[in-house]
Design an enzyme around this catalytic site. Structure first.
Site, PDB file in Angstrom:
ATOM      1  N   ASP A  21       0.824  -1.207   0.000  1.00 54.48           N
ATOM      2  CA  ASP A  21       0.000   0.000   0.000  1.00 54.48           C
ATOM      3  C   ASP A  21       0.865   1.267   0.000  1.00 54.48           C
ATOM      4  O   ASP A  21       1.978   1.256   0.522  1.00 54.48           O
ATOM      5  CB  ASP A  21      -0.903  -0.045   1.245  1.00 54.48           C
ATOM      6  CG  ASP A  21      -2.023   0.965   1.162  1.00 54.48           C
ATOM      7  OD1 ASP A  21      -2.319   1.461   0.053  1.00 54.48           O
ATOM      8  OD2 ASP A  21      -2.613   1.269   2.211  1.00 54.48           O
ATOM      9  N   GLY A  22       0.317   2.318  -0.552  1.00 60.41           N
ATOM     10  CA  GLY A  22       0.976   3.625  -0.470  1.00 60.41           C
ATOM     11  C   GLY A  22       1.573   4.100  -1.790  1.00 60.41           C
ATOM     12  O   GLY A  22       2.264   5.121  -1.813  1.00 60.41           O
ATOM     13  N   ARG A  25       0.167   7.655  -2.600  1.00 62.33           N
ATOM     14  CA  ARG A  25       0.737   8.710  -1.751  1.00 62.33           C
ATOM     15  C   ARG A  25       2.189   8.995  -2.109  1.00 62.33           C
ATOM     16  O   ARG A  25       2.645  10.127  -2.095  1.00 62.33           O
ATOM     17  CB  ARG A  25       0.614   8.310  -0.267  1.00 62.33           C
ATOM     18  CG  ARG A  25      -0.728   8.703   0.324  1.00 62.33           C
ATOM     19  CD  ARG A  25      -1.023   7.961   1.576  1.00 62.33           C
ATOM     20  NE  ARG A  25      -1.409   6.579   1.284  1.00 62.33           N
ATOM     21  CZ  ARG A  25      -1.545   5.647   2.213  1.00 62.33           C
ATOM     22  NH1 ARG A  25      -1.301   5.937   3.468  1.00 62.33           N
ATOM     23  NH2 ARG A  25      -1.924   4.431   1.871  1.00 62.33           N
ATOM     24  N   ASN A  69     -10.685  -2.948  -6.285  1.00 60.90           N
ATOM     25  CA  ASN A  69      -9.869  -2.000  -7.064  1.00 60.90           C
ATOM     26  C   ASN A  69     -10.486  -1.632  -8.419  1.00 60.90           C
ATOM     27  O   ASN A  69     -10.081  -0.643  -9.035  1.00 60.90           O
ATOM     28  CB  ASN A  69      -8.442  -2.529  -7.270  1.00 60.90           C
ATOM     29  CG  ASN A  69      -7.575  -2.469  -6.025  1.00 60.90           C
ATOM     30  OD1 ASN A  69      -6.643  -3.237  -5.863  1.00 60.90           O
ATOM     31  ND2 ASN A  69      -7.872  -1.544  -5.123  1.00 60.90           N
ATOM     32  N   LEU A 196      -7.060  -4.987   7.142  1.00 58.97           N
ATOM     33  CA  LEU A 196      -6.739  -6.112   6.261  1.00 58.97           C
ATOM     34  C   LEU A 196      -7.308  -5.948   4.860  1.00 58.97           C
ATOM     35  O   LEU A 196      -6.893  -6.650   3.931  1.00 58.97           O
ATOM     36  CB  LEU A 196      -7.261  -7.427   6.867  1.00 58.97           C
ATOM     37  CG  LEU A 196      -6.419  -7.956   8.032  1.00 58.97           C
ATOM     38  CD1 LEU A 196      -7.086  -9.158   8.673  1.00 58.97           C
ATOM     39  CD2 LEU A 196      -5.008  -8.338   7.564  1.00 58.97           C
ATOM     40  N   GLU A 208       0.717 -12.913  12.383  1.00 57.88           N
ATOM     41  CA  GLU A 208       1.203 -11.718  13.074  1.00 57.88           C
ATOM     42  C   GLU A 208       1.143 -10.569  12.070  1.00 57.88           C
ATOM     43  O   GLU A 208       1.561 -10.723  10.916  1.00 57.88           O
ATOM     44  CB  GLU A 208       2.653 -11.925  13.529  1.00 57.88           C
ATOM     45  CG  GLU A 208       2.817 -12.978  14.595  1.00 57.88           C
ATOM     46  CD  GLU A 208       2.076 -12.652  15.888  1.00 57.88           C
ATOM     47  OE1 GLU A 208       1.955 -11.455  16.218  1.00 57.88           O
ATOM     48  OE2 GLU A 208       1.603 -13.596  16.541  1.00 57.88           O
TER      49      GLU A 208
HETATM   50  C1  FPP Z   1      -2.025   0.148  -3.269  1.00 59.03           C
HETATM   51  O1  FPP Z   1      -1.539   1.466  -3.309  1.00 59.03           O
HETATM   52  C2  FPP Z   1      -1.445  -0.639  -4.337  1.00 59.03           C
HETATM   53  C3  FPP Z   1      -2.149  -1.250  -5.347  1.00 59.03           C
HETATM   54  C4  FPP Z   1      -3.604  -1.165  -5.495  1.00 59.03           C
HETATM   55  C5  FPP Z   1      -1.467  -1.995  -6.404  1.00 59.03           C
HETATM   56  C6  FPP Z   1      -0.237  -2.759  -6.053  1.00 59.03           C
HETATM   57  C7  FPP Z   1       0.474  -2.975  -7.339  1.00 59.03           C
HETATM   58  C8  FPP Z   1       1.786  -2.914  -7.544  1.00 59.03           C
HETATM   59  C9  FPP Z   1       2.791  -2.766  -6.476  1.00 59.03           C
HETATM   60  C10 FPP Z   1       2.267  -3.011  -8.970  1.00 59.03           C
HETATM   61  C11 FPP Z   1       3.055  -4.191  -9.251  1.00 59.03           C
HETATM   62  C12 FPP Z   1       2.349  -5.455  -8.974  1.00 59.03           C
HETATM   63  C13 FPP Z   1       2.600  -6.578  -9.656  1.00 59.03           C
HETATM   64  C14 FPP Z   1       2.089  -7.901  -9.220  1.00 59.03           C
HETATM   65  C15 FPP Z   1       3.421  -6.520 -10.849  1.00 59.03           C
HETATM   66  P1  FPP Z   1      -2.590   2.659  -3.424  1.00 59.03           P
HETATM   67  O2  FPP Z   1      -2.740   3.018  -4.846  1.00 59.03           O
HETATM   68  O3  FPP Z   1      -3.866   2.279  -2.743  1.00 59.03           O
HETATM   69  O4  FPP Z   1      -1.848   3.782  -2.634  1.00 59.03           O
HETATM   70  P2  FPP Z   1      -2.521   4.960  -1.765  1.00 59.03           P
HETATM   71  O5  FPP Z   1      -3.238   4.290  -0.624  1.00 59.03           O
HETATM   72  O6  FPP Z   1      -1.336   5.762  -1.337  1.00 59.03           O
HETATM   73  O7  FPP Z   1      -3.442   5.695  -2.685  1.00 59.03           O
END
Ligand code: FPP
Length: 245
Positions: A21-22, A25, A69, A196, A208
């Site tokens: 996550d993140g 941001r 998503n 979660l 954990e």
């Molecule tokens: C959450 O950050 C992240 C995601 C929804 C996507 C995760 C994907 C990747 C790391 C890309 C690569 C993955 C693979 C398997 C190649 P967010 O967009 O919710 O961040 P925020 O909470 O800061 O807005």
């Protein structure tokens, strides 16, 4: 001291799961579009797979795209899908050389055809690899997974293959996407959020949880080791008690 030196190599989590996550941001802080955060997240993923493999982790599950998503703007969803395709395209050979075995959990049908095909190719190519199992949760949501398992058991009861009294935790777990995979020992969430988000709700019953303020694109080997050190300081009781306490 290198960051692995302080790890207790006899008490490593065999299954690590990560909520990456993140990204948004991270991009916002730099005045970049959110999609650039996801792209940078891909570099973090490459480093983390390597770091966990290097210490002998048996299973790694990452939350790459949730059933929720799809609510994001079409452009972002499209970019995430093409990043996943690009990741497999660029990383498959290296992962294969590392003897990593790739698998996918989640509902594949809704994924774009080309993404699904690329992923299926990766699963097929690496299926006999003896190394770390790298499980990508894509269009994954725990509630949907649990409802699907309930449906599957109900159908088996209706078909006369199963008696309702035979439905226990073990029978249920066999109908989840994660059948054959041990439950995660450690769930890491980056970017400070303490929830979660519909990830491994059944499987994570005794995991954990380690939450780090680090935003996913900045997460690297040292952060992996830090999270494992925190895990190693926890007393896992699985609902029981520790004698003498
Ligand atoms: C959450 O950050 C992240 C995601 C929804 C996507 C995760 C994907 C990747 C790391 C890309 C690569 C993955 C693979 C398997 C190649 P967010 O967009 O919710 O961040 P925020 O909470 O800061 O807005």
């Amino acid at each position: 001291m290198s960051s692995t030196e302080a790890l207790d190599l006899n008490n490593l989590p065999q299954h690590v799961a990560i909520i990456m996550d993140g990204n948004g941001r991270w991009a916002h802080k730099r005045g970049l579009p959110r999609t650039m955060g996801h792209r940078a997240g891909m570099d973090a993923l490459r480093a983390v797979v390597k770091a966990l493999d290097a210490i002998g982790t048996k299973y790694l599950t990452v939350y790459a795209f949730s059933t929720e998503n799809w609510k994001r703007p079409e452009e972002e969803v499209g970019m995430l899908m093409s990043l996943i395709r690009e990741y497999i395209y660029k990383e498959l050979m290296a992962l294969h050389r590392q003897k990593v075995k790739i698998s996918i959990i989640g509902e594949r049908e809704r994924l774009p055809d080309d993404v699904r095909k690329k992923l299926e190719e990766a699963v097929e190519k690496t299926k006999d690899n003896p190394g770390m199992r790298f499980i990508i949760a894509l269009n994954y949501g725990s509630r949907e997974e649990i409802a699907r398992a309930a449906r599957c058991l109900a159908e088996r009861v209706l078909a006369g293959e199963l008696m309702p009294q035979d439905i226990d935790g073990q029978a249920f777990a066999k109908c989840l996407y994660t059948d054959g995979t041990p439950d995660p020992d450690l769930i890491i969430r980056t970017s400070g959020e303490m929830r979660l988000s519909n990830f491994l709700l059944w499987q994570g019953a005794y995991a954990e949880l380690v939450v780090t303020e680090c935003l996913w694109p900045d997460f690297r080997e040292a952060h992996v080791h830090e999270a494992i050190r925190e895990y190693q300081m926890r007393q896992r009781r699985f609902g029981g008690i520790i004698e003498g306490s």
